[in-house]
Design a protein around this motif. Structure first.
Motif, PDB file in Angstrom:
ATOM      1  N   SER A 174       4.547   9.364  -3.108  1.00 59.34           N
ATOM      2  CA  SER A 174       3.701   8.872  -2.032  1.00 59.34           C
ATOM      3  C   SER A 174       3.737   9.802  -0.822  1.00 59.34           C
ATOM      4  N   HIS A 221       0.857  -1.188   0.000  1.00 67.38           N
ATOM      5  CA  HIS A 221       0.000   0.000   0.000  1.00 67.38           C
ATOM      6  C   HIS A 221       0.891   1.235   0.000  1.00 67.38           C
ATOM      7  N   ARG A 235       7.306  -1.841   5.318  1.00 66.28           N
ATOM      8  CA  ARG A 235       6.243  -2.665   4.736  1.00 66.28           C
ATOM      9  C   ARG A 235       6.824  -3.673   3.751  1.00 66.28           C
ATOM     10  N   GLU A 273      -5.527   5.277  -2.144  1.00 66.50           N
ATOM     11  CA  GLU A 273      -6.107   4.011  -2.585  1.00 66.50           C
ATOM     12  C   GLU A 273      -5.160   3.243  -3.505  1.00 66.50           C
ATOM     13  N   LYS A 274      -3.881   3.597  -3.485  1.00 64.40           N
ATOM     14  CA  LYS A 274      -2.918   2.996  -4.411  1.00 64.40           C
ATOM     15  C   LYS A 274      -2.193   1.815  -3.779  1.00 64.40           C
ATOM     16  N   VAL A 275      -2.282   0.690  -4.457  1.00 63.95           N
ATOM     17  CA  VAL A 275      -1.615  -0.539  -4.050  1.00 63.95           C
ATOM     18  C   VAL A 275      -0.923  -1.102  -5.294  1.00 63.95           C
TER      19      VAL A 275
END
Length: 85
Positions: A65, A4, A75, A8-10
């Protein structure tokens, strides 16, 4: 597995090439040229409305980001750790 990047960007973990602090554009001449090339060829996407904190290089795009590079790297590291377990 997915990472992530904010909002809403993955993206798929397999698409990830590198995660950098956004200040790399000012520090490195070659990084600045790379980002200028990406902008000129419309490979850049800014995630959300917040001030970008990191630059994520993927196979087909460069993402700005709002999440810090440190958090994104954690992550990614967690994904790699979980995959090897």
């Amino acid at each position: 597995m997915f990472i992530h990047l904010g909002g809403e960007k993955v993206i798929r973990a397999t698409e990830l090439i590198g995660i950098f602090d956004v200040s790399i554009e000012e520090i490195s001449k070659i990084s600045k040229q790379f980002v200028e090339y990406a902008h000129a060829n419309q490979f850049v996407e800014t995630i959300g409305e917040e001030e970008p904190k990191s630059l994520v290089v993927a196979l087909d795009k460069v993402y700005y980001s709002p999440i810090s590079s440190t958090t994104l790297k954690k992550r990614a590291k967690n994904l790699l750790t979980n995959l090897s377990s």
